[in-house]
Design a protein around this motif. Structure first.
Motif, PDB file in Angstrom:
ATOM      1  N   ILE A  18       0.897  -1.175   0.008  1.00 24.43           N
ATOM      2  CA  ILE A  18       0.026  -0.008   0.133  1.00 24.43           C
ATOM      3  C   ILE A  18       0.858   1.288  -0.098  1.00 24.43           C
ATOM      4  O   ILE A  18       1.931   1.338   0.855  1.00 24.43           O
ATOM      5  N   VAL A  19       0.512   2.208  -0.877  1.00 25.67           N
ATOM      6  CA  VAL A  19       1.323   3.281  -1.108  1.00 25.67           C
ATOM      7  C   VAL A  19       0.602   4.550  -0.816  1.00 25.67           C
ATOM      8  O   VAL A  19      -0.580   4.788  -1.473  1.00 25.67           O
ATOM      9  N   LEU A  20       0.942   5.347   0.293  1.00 26.95           N
ATOM     10  CA  LEU A  20       0.010   6.629   0.568  1.00 26.95           C
ATOM     11  C   LEU A  20       0.663   7.832  -0.212  1.00 26.95           C
ATOM     12  O   LEU A  20       1.929   7.659  -0.322  1.00 26.95           O
ATOM     13  N   ASP A  21       0.104   8.821  -0.244  1.00 27.25           N
ATOM     14  CA  ASP A  21       0.529  10.050  -1.046  1.00 27.25           C
ATOM     15  C   ASP A  21       0.446  11.098  -0.247  1.00 27.25           C
ATOM     16  O   ASP A  21      -0.429  11.513   0.632  1.00 27.25           O
ATOM     17  N   ASP A  22       1.682  11.967  -0.249  1.00 33.77           N
ATOM     18  CA  ASP A  22       2.033  13.159   0.499  1.00 33.77           C
ATOM     19  C   ASP A  22       1.580  12.990   2.039  1.00 33.77           C
ATOM     20  O   ASP A  22       1.095  13.870   2.779  1.00 33.77           O
ATOM     21  N   THR A  23       1.927  11.910   2.540  1.00 35.25           N
ATOM     22  CA  THR A  23       1.819  11.575   4.134  1.00 35.25           C
ATOM     23  C   THR A  23       3.032  11.563   4.734  1.00 35.25           C
ATOM     24  O   THR A  23       4.056  11.092   4.281  1.00 35.25           O
ATOM     25  N   GLY A  24       3.027  12.846   5.694  1.00 34.15           N
ATOM     26  CA  GLY A  24       4.304  12.967   6.383  1.00 34.15           C
ATOM     27  C   GLY A  24       4.654  12.084   7.545  1.00 34.15           C
ATOM     28  O   GLY A  24       3.754  11.185   7.747  1.00 34.15           O
ATOM     29  N   PHE A  25       5.794  12.275   8.129  1.00 34.31           N
ATOM     30  CA  PHE A  25       6.134  11.200   8.854  1.00 34.31           C
ATOM     31  C   PHE A  25       5.485  11.183  10.151  1.00 34.31           C
ATOM     32  O   PHE A  25       5.218   9.973  10.722  1.00 34.31           O
ATOM     33  N   ALA A  26       4.866  12.181  10.652  1.00 34.45           N
ATOM     34  CA  ALA A  26       4.057  12.279  11.994  1.00 34.45           C
ATOM     35  C   ALA A  26       2.333  12.098  11.593  1.00 34.45           C
ATOM     36  O   ALA A  26       1.860  11.960  12.605  1.00 34.45           O
TER      37      ALA A  26
ATOM     38  N   VAL B 139       0.220  24.042  18.575  1.00 32.18           N
ATOM     39  CA  VAL B 139      -0.176  23.229  19.602  1.00 32.18           C
ATOM     40  C   VAL B 139      -0.016  21.677  19.160  1.00 32.18           C
ATOM     41  O   VAL B 139       0.505  20.927  19.812  1.00 32.18           O
ATOM     42  N   ALA B 140      -0.554  21.624  18.015  1.00 31.15           N
ATOM     43  CA  ALA B 140      -0.597  20.150  17.391  1.00 31.15           C
ATOM     44  C   ALA B 140       0.462  19.607  17.187  1.00 31.15           C
ATOM     45  O   ALA B 140       1.005  18.540  17.741  1.00 31.15           O
ATOM     46  N   ARG B 141       1.620  20.555  16.923  1.00 31.24           N
ATOM     47  CA  ARG B 141       3.017  20.188  16.573  1.00 31.24           C
ATOM     48  C   ARG B 141       3.796  19.602  17.743  1.00 31.24           C
ATOM     49  O   ARG B 141       4.356  18.644  17.865  1.00 31.24           O
ATOM     50  N   GLU B 142       3.509  20.340  18.738  1.00 25.32           N
ATOM     51  CA  GLU B 142       4.136  20.161  19.902  1.00 25.32           C
ATOM     52  C   GLU B 142       3.289  18.877  20.683  1.00 25.32           C
ATOM     53  O   GLU B 142       4.089  18.101  21.264  1.00 25.32           O
ATOM     54  N   GLN B 143       2.036  18.764  20.522  1.00 29.66           N
ATOM     55  CA  GLN B 143       1.313  17.627  20.966  1.00 29.66           C
ATOM     56  C   GLN B 143       1.989  16.166  20.290  1.00 29.66           C
ATOM     57  O   GLN B 143       1.895  15.250  20.948  1.00 29.66           O
ATOM     58  N   TRP B 144       1.995  16.315  18.778  1.00 33.03           N
ATOM     59  CA  TRP B 144       2.538  15.282  18.396  1.00 33.03           C
ATOM     60  C   TRP B 144       4.037  14.804  18.525  1.00 33.03           C
ATOM     61  O   TRP B 144       4.255  13.505  18.577  1.00 33.03           O
ATOM     62  N   PHE B 145       4.603  15.836  18.517  1.00 28.81           N
ATOM     63  CA  PHE B 145       6.106  15.774  19.259  1.00 28.81           C
ATOM     64  C   PHE B 145       6.341  14.909  20.336  1.00 28.81           C
ATOM     65  O   PHE B 145       7.052  14.076  20.761  1.00 28.81           O
ATOM     66  N   ALA B 146       5.461  15.376  21.387  1.00 28.97           N
ATOM     67  CA  ALA B 146       5.347  14.653  22.758  1.00 28.97           C
ATOM     68  C   ALA B 146       4.857  13.266  22.582  1.00 28.97           C
ATOM     69  O   ALA B 146       5.316  12.275  23.302  1.00 28.97           O
ATOM     70  N   ARG B 147       3.876  12.899  21.904  1.00 23.81           N
ATOM     71  CA  ARG B 147       3.368  11.477  21.671  1.00 23.81           C
ATOM     72  C   ARG B 147       4.443  10.808  20.841  1.00 23.81           C
ATOM     73  O   ARG B 147       4.635   9.662  21.360  1.00 23.81           O
ATOM     74  N   GLN B 148       5.177  11.314  19.862  1.00 22.90           N
ATOM     75  CA  GLN B 148       6.257  10.662  19.362  1.00 22.90           C
ATOM     76  C   GLN B 148       7.331  10.160  20.291  1.00 22.90           C
ATOM     77  O   GLN B 148       7.810   8.874  20.228  1.00 22.90           O
ATOM     78  N   LYS B 149       7.625  10.837  21.478  1.00 28.08           N
ATOM     79  CA  LYS B 149       8.613  10.646  22.278  1.00 28.08           C
ATOM     80  C   LYS B 149       7.880   9.469  23.182  1.00 28.08           C
ATOM     81  O   LYS B 149       8.804   8.450  23.627  1.00 28.08           O
ATOM     82  N   GLN B 150       6.940   9.779  23.683  1.00 34.24           N
ATOM     83  CA  GLN B 150       6.048   8.760  24.572  1.00 34.24           C
ATOM     84  C   GLN B 150       6.032   7.188  23.835  1.00 34.24           C
ATOM     85  O   GLN B 150       6.187   6.503  24.467  1.00 34.24           O
ATOM     86  N   MET B 151       5.635   7.367  22.582  1.00 36.57           N
ATOM     87  CA  MET B 151       5.752   6.195  21.774  1.00 36.57           C
ATOM     88  C   MET B 151       6.964   5.403  21.383  1.00 36.57           C
ATOM     89  O   MET B 151       6.955   4.319  21.034  1.00 36.57           O
ATOM     90  N   GLY B 152       7.740   6.341  21.592  1.00 34.70           N
ATOM     91  CA  GLY B 152       9.212   5.812  21.271  1.00 34.70           C
ATOM     92  C   GLY B 152       9.468   5.723  19.651  1.00 34.70           C
ATOM     93  O   GLY B 152      10.404   5.126  19.151  1.00 34.70           O
ATOM     94  N   VAL B 153       8.667   6.895  19.078  1.00 32.74           N
ATOM     95  CA  VAL B 153       8.834   6.828  17.704  1.00 32.74           C
ATOM     96  C   VAL B 153      10.158   7.455  17.190  1.00 32.74           C
ATOM     97  O   VAL B 153      10.982   7.327  16.326  1.00 32.74           O
ATOM     98  N   ILE B 154      10.595   8.526  18.241  1.00 32.21           N
ATOM     99  CA  ILE B 154      11.715   9.034  17.987  1.00 32.21           C
ATOM    100  C   ILE B 154      12.583   9.262  19.201  1.00 32.21           C
ATOM    101  O   ILE B 154      11.916   8.894  20.429  1.00 32.21           O
ATOM    102  N   PRO B 155      13.763   9.502  19.167  1.00 28.50           N
ATOM    103  CA  PRO B 155      14.626   9.088  20.709  1.00 28.50           C
ATOM    104  C   PRO B 155      14.311  10.462  21.601  1.00 28.50           C
ATOM    105  O   PRO B 155      13.884  11.567  21.191  1.00 28.50           O
TER     106      PRO B 155
END
Length: 762
Positions: free
Chosen positions: A41-49, A258-274
């Motif tokens: 499955i290939v998604l289009d223009d879907t960002g990392f987050a 606000v969304a970017r900060e929320q998603w950034f925090a979720r990424q750390k919490q989920m272990g997506v990013i260091p």
């Protein structure tokens, strides 16, 4: 007596004079029997987050389930554009080497950009089909020169000629989700239902995918299949059913900061990013949310709501496919891959756009005017795209966007699920990998050696490397040590955890570009530029980039203007190389890239035999309800509607169309002020006139029909509004090219619009 049969000189049986003294033999059973099936499955223009399992708050439960029962990669990279990334995914080679430097709409005159994948780089579908797999492609293709994507062909780069047994989808880089330009196998078709009946192309292509699979496993269950399912989502236009749009009302009113900060925090919490990852600063041109006017906030929030609704809806279609595989007993032993082709789109500009074609036409969005139509966003009455602020939020925690070789353009989601062999681990893989690694990984998992020749054509080496060891061992080293990037002059190179990258400005000498240096192993978001503290390493990596560029066909670097990039479309024999176009209806739908370029004005003459009584219907239609033009008969009178982003210029004849054989003409002349004058004629006699305030350089991404309309251009009729009379021919005459300044400027802007459109359709 025994001899060699001319059809099978290597026949392993015996052939005598009669059957009694002969021995039959049959080819060995297909080597594919017993192998797992593959879904990509290939998604289009879907960002990392953008996906829930990568940090966003957008609901993607089915994709999250794939990640939770499979492997989620955080070091997967693409090329920054769609045609090029898909060429890498399907061939295992770098995009410049196979002739797909950028987009399939272009042929720059050099081998690295022909708009088609060279035959010396067979697709994984060609290889799997030869091994005995059944192969299907559904959804977006955009791997053939668009000038070839008409009923006139040639068909050599269409899906069925590049390894797929069946195809159902759209050949262009984007399409209207409610009124798509559909192709089934090798011919254009009408959509099977209307939007009023609940039609949406994402649902349609999943229905067809399931149908293809059912046909195969019902008749020959032993034969595995390869399904390449490429959604139009999340490419603009962002369109979704009303219930999904309603679900996200007000969800993004707090804004992108606000969304970017929320998603950034979720990424750390989920272990997506260091944990030590820093959030990249705002990209140039992205304002703080609180600095926007109230109308800018309302408009931007509603655009993001449409994006989220479309992604949610797409996830549900993926869930339907997963459920179908489970019902057929194929769930455990199917290799399921999901990727995005590049980062989030920058084509919405700083404000976002109600209609993406405005971006192509260099027209800024009038936000104060747009908010009067907020409820149209996400419906068939819009062709919207998100602003830069929301695009960067989708690329959290990275910088830049699609088309750029920084992380925001090239770092993307990759999920791999194969319960039968990998189990249901839900683990994360952090190793660097690239789109060119997918095809060799599949061949490795399926025990297939890369063939030396395919269909008699010697094959170039595979550039990627198998990720098999990484799939089974999370501590394994990356499969390769080096990968280059280049897109539109932007360049980058990854070497053993380090990345050098430059953002090129068109017209600036390439040797003057400023290179940046990042240690990706400790700096996920490319936040700390080490160019000044590590000059020797940077110099070494830039030199390595030039070596890779020479090896993989990247050269020549090319940042020429629009005219040069599209010079090939003006060659003799190309669909748009003439000043007179004669069509003989009935004929198939014509895609936008093959339509007459009418930005200077045009005359269309319709030779018809008009019936007595009710003769209402479309004569010629180009575009859709968001922009385009249509010549049609309604209530017996001739109408010409020029639709400039819902600002309609309607010219109506003063007399009904006479019965019998006549020439009906619409003459549209462009003025020096950018507007136009319309004249309607019957057999040369004027029967109506009007003025168009503004003519577009590129009118629509949707093509042209005769005697009917794929999508309505006007609310005055419903598609297809077929004309009941007979049309023997339609002639388009374009005005001669002038040598004055106004004409040159108009041509330059039209070329620039075409380039913008081609790049953004990725």
């Amino acid at each position: 007596m025994s001899y060699r049969h001319p059809a099978e000189p290597d026949f392993e049986g015996e052939i005598g004079k009669t059957v009694q003294d002969s021995q039959p033999a049959w080819p060995a059973a297909s080597s594919a029997i017993g192998k797992p099936s593959v879904v990509m499955i290939v998604l289009d223009d879907t960002g990392f987050a953008h996906l829930g399992c990568y940090g966003s708050t957008i609901a993607t439960p089915n994709i999250d389930r794939l990640a939770g029962e499979g492997l989620k990669f955080t070091g997967f990279h693409t090329t920054a554009l769609c045609s090029s990334s898909r060429a890498c995914l399907l061939t295992g080679r770098n995009h410049h080497a196979v002739g797909m430097r950028a987009v399939s709409n272009m042929d720059t005159g050099y081998p690295n950009m022909r708009g088609a994948v060279t035959k010396s780089a067979a697709t994984i579908a060609e290889i799997l089909r030869e091994d005995g797999f059944t192969t299907f492609a559904t959804g977006k293709w955009h791997l053939a020169p668009m000038a070839e994507c008409t009923a006139a062909g040639p068909y050599r780069n269409w899906p069925l000629q590049r390894g797929f047994d069946r195809y159902y989808g759209f050949l262009q880089g984007e399409t209207d989700q409610f009124h798509p330009e559909l192709t089934h196998d090798n011919h254009f078709i009408d959509q099977p239902a209307s939007p009023e009946e609940g039609y949406h192309v994402s649902e349609d292509i999943v229905d067809k995918s399931i149908s293809f699979i059912r046909d195969t496993v019902s008749v020959v269950p032993e034969r595995p299949f390869f399904l390449y399912l490429a959604f139009g989502a999340m490419h603009a236009p962002h369109q979704a059913p009303d219930e999904y749009l309603e679900k996200y009302r007000g969800k993004f009113d707090e804004g992108w900061d606000v969304a970017r900060e929320q998603w950034f925090a979720r990424q750390k919490q989920m272990g997506v990013i260091p944990e030590n990852t820093a959030l990249a600063p705002r990209n140039p041109g992205v304002k703080p949310w609180n600095d926007l006017s109230e109308n800018e906030k309302r408009f931007a929030a509603r655009l993001q709501e449409a994006f989220a609704a479309m992604l949610d809806h797409t996830d549900q279609q993926i869930g339907r496919l997963m459920a179908a595989l489970e019902e057929l007993g194929l769930d455990e032993n199917t290799i399921f891959l999901l990727v995005s082709d590049n980062g989030a789109s920058q084509e919405g500009g700083p404000t976002g756009v109600f209609d993406e074609m405005k971006y192509f036409n260099m027209m800024p969005e009038d936000v104060d005017k747009a908010v009067a139509r907020l409820d149209d966003i996400g419906t068939l009455n819009s062709h919207s795209n998100i602003p830069w602020g929301w695009a960067q939020a989708g690329n959290t925690p990275l910088k830049w966007y699609k088309q750029n070789t920084h992380g925001g353009g090239v770092r993307d989601p990759l999920i791999v699920r194969w319960p039968a062999k990998l189990g249901k681990t839900g683990e994360t893989r952090r190793q660097f990998c690239h789109a060119i690694d997918i095809a060799p990984t599949l061949m490795d998992l399926l025990d297939i050696e890369p063939p030396e020749t395919v269909a008699g054509v010697p094959q170039m080496p595979i550039h990627g490397a198998s990720l098999k060891e990484i799939l089974f061992d999370g501590s394994a080293a990356p499969s390769r040590s080096t990968q280059y990037f280049e897109m539109g002059g932007d360049r980058g190179i990854w070497v053993d955890g380090w990345k050098a990258v430059t953002h090129h400005q068109r017209g600036v000498p390439f040797e003057d570009d400023k290179w940046e240096l990042y240690h990706l192993d400790t700096d996920f978001s490319e936040y700390r530029d080490l160019a000044e503290t590590e000059p020797a390493r940077l110099k070494e990596m830039v030199e390595a980039w030039w070596r890779e560029a020479e090896q993989h066909g990247v050269l020549p670097l090319d940042d020429r203007g629009a005219f040069d990039l599209f010079r090939a479309s003006r060659r003799p024999g190309m669909p748009t190389s003439r000043s007179r176009f004669v069509y003989y209806p009935p004929l198939s739908h014509i895609v936008a890239d093959a339509c007459p370029p009418v930005f200077r004005g045009w005359r269309m003459t319709v030779a018809l035999d008009h019936p007595k009584g009710n003769g209402d219907g479309v004569l010629v239609a180009r575009g859709n309800i968001n922009s385009g033009y249509a010549l049609y008969i309604e209530g017996g009178y001739l109408h010409f509607d020029y639709n400039c982003f819902h600002d309609h210029t309607l010219v109506r004849s003063t007399a009904p169309v006479p019965d019998g054989v006549h020439d009906v003409t619409a003459d549209i002349a462009r003025g020096a002020d950018g507007g136009g004058v319309v004249s309607l004629r019957y057999d040369g006699e004027e029967v109506g006139s009007g003025a168009i305030p503004q003519m577009l350089f590129m009118i629509s991404s949707i093509g042209m029909d005769f005697c009917r309309s794929t999508a309505p251009v006007s609310h005055a009729y419903s598609a297809p509004f077929a004309y009941p009379g007979r049309i023997s021919r339609v002639i388009f005459d374009l005005p001669p090219r002038k040598r004055d300044r106004e004409d040159r400027e108009a041509a330059d802007k039209a070329d620039e619009a075409q380039v913008r459109a081609a790049l953004s359709r990725q």
